[in-house]
Scaffold this motif. Sequence first.
Motif, PDB file in Angstrom:
ATOM      1  N   SER A   1       0.858  -1.200   0.000  1.00  0.00           N
ATOM      2  CA  SER A   1       0.000   0.000   0.000  1.00  0.00           C
ATOM      3  C   SER A   1       0.884   1.236   0.000  1.00  0.00           C
ATOM      4  O   SER A   1       1.926   1.282   0.671  1.00  0.00           O
TER       5      SER A   1
ATOM      6  N   THR B   1       0.151   4.079   1.222  1.00  0.00           N
ATOM      7  CA  THR B   1       0.091   4.739   2.536  1.00  0.00           C
ATOM      8  C   THR B   1       1.203   4.202   3.438  1.00  0.00           C
ATOM      9  O   THR B   1       1.872   4.969   4.133  1.00  0.00           O
ATOM     10  N   ASP B   2       1.401   2.887   3.400  1.00  0.00           N
ATOM     11  CA  ASP B   2       2.459   2.302   4.242  1.00  0.00           C
ATOM     12  C   ASP B   2       3.842   2.754   3.768  1.00  0.00           C
ATOM     13  O   ASP B   2       4.703   3.105   4.570  1.00  0.00           O
TER      14      ASP B   2
ATOM     15  N   SER C   1       4.437   6.249   4.843  1.00  0.00           N
ATOM     16  CA  SER C   1       4.593   6.407   6.302  1.00  0.00           C
ATOM     17  C   SER C   1       5.978   5.978   6.762  1.00  0.00           C
ATOM     18  O   SER C   1       6.299   6.100   7.945  1.00  0.00           O
TER      19      SER C   1
ATOM     20  N   GLN D   1      -0.692   9.018  -6.877  1.00  0.00           N
ATOM     21  CA  GLN D   1       0.483   8.602  -6.086  1.00  0.00           C
ATOM     22  C   GLN D   1       1.421   9.783  -5.843  1.00  0.00           C
ATOM     23  O   GLN D   1       1.976   9.938  -4.742  1.00  0.00           O
TER      24      GLN D   1
ATOM     25  N   ALA E   1      -0.157  12.106  -3.192  1.00  0.00           N
ATOM     26  CA  ALA E   1      -0.030  11.488  -1.858  1.00  0.00           C
ATOM     27  C   ALA E   1       1.407  11.617  -1.350  1.00  0.00           C
ATOM     28  O   ALA E   1       1.653  11.930  -0.174  1.00  0.00           O
TER      29      ALA E   1
ATOM     30  N   ALA F   1       2.884  13.740   1.882  1.00  0.00           N
ATOM     31  CA  ALA F   1       3.665  13.065   2.939  1.00  0.00           C
ATOM     32  C   ALA F   1       5.072  13.657   3.049  1.00  0.00           C
ATOM     33  O   ALA F   1       5.906  13.164   3.810  1.00  0.00           O
TER      34      ALA F   1
END
Length: 334
Positions: free
Chosen positions: A55, A57-58, A61, A80, A83, A87
């Motif tokens: 993912s 998101t992972d 992070s 992408q 995002a 981040a």
Amino acid sequence: MTVRWGLVGASTIGREWVIYAIRASGGCVAAVMSSSADRASAYASENSIDRYYTSITDLLSDDGVDAVYISTTNELHCGQAIAAANAGKHILCEKPLTLTLADAHAMIRAAHENRVVLATNHHLRGASVHMAMRDAVRDGRIGKPLSARVFHAGYLPIHLQGWRLDKPSAGGGAILDLTVHDVDTLRFVLGCDPVEVIAVSQFSGMTSEDMEDAVMGVIKFQNGMIAQFHDGFTTKYAQSGLEIHGTSGSLIGTDVMAQRPIGKVLLRDERGEQQLPTDDRNLYAATVGAFHRAIAGGGLPLASGEDGLWSLATALAVAQSARDGTAVKIETGL
Ligand code: NDP
């Protein structure tokens, strides 16, 4: 500082070129993300990458990731990249940057608002041959540039004969795959922007019927120059090249629209013919090296998000012209 990279996409281009380029430029490939756990795990292990995710998101992070290299299929780049920018990760995104001008603007805006570098992987700017041509034009060695010809039709290797041929929603077809590189290289070498295009596309049976497998056309530039281009997946024995013809000389680049540094450039003028000095630097390492320096505040990436927007806008105009049979103005909205 060693830049720690997260790869977004378990792609062929990453495996064949960009992982090497990151490491050769002093970066570290820290993690990879694929939509398939099996592919992610195999890719990580085959390419000696410590961590893998399924993912984004992972991946985003992960505090051990400073920058992402996005090389998924083209319809995924925009979400992408935005995002990643949100981040706080710097972004090297594959071409075409995305599929619409609105999305390209959103990517550029997100990078700007989050103060991260957004670059487009137009690797041909990293070629010594194109730098030599750009310098020769800038230094007036061919006089006033009048016209150019880009030869960028080849044969799409069997292992790449997937989504490019049968998935228009992923941005397949020769125009989004190849014409974007022509436009960017011409802008880089000529230092001038395109204004209008007229094109004819071809379907000769390699792609599904709603996509072109080759295209030819002519781009007009702000300074009045005209550039002819031929892009395609279908010609097994064609040679690549870029020619720039000016009032007092011509630059003849052979084998220069390539991933490998194999090209040569001749300057032909009233004194005869001479080969311009070039070297065999790795195009992708040159691109990643400039990106690393841009992150560290040492200048601009070789091709920025705005450059990716220009090549996309021109490619979309080429596609529209081929569809409608009319000349199309190139509007970036910048
Ligand atoms: P690939 O087809 O190799 O990879 C694209 C995506 O396809 C991957 O992210 C992966 O998804 C998925 N995929 C890979 N293998 C499989 C498989 N066996 N089964 C199912 N899905 C698979 O594309 P390319 O590397 O050729 O191109 C990727 C991007 O890079 C494109 O944007 C392209 O335009 C650009 N490109 C740029 C070049 C340049 O020189 N600048 C040259 C070549 C490509 P997942 O990540 O989810 O596993």
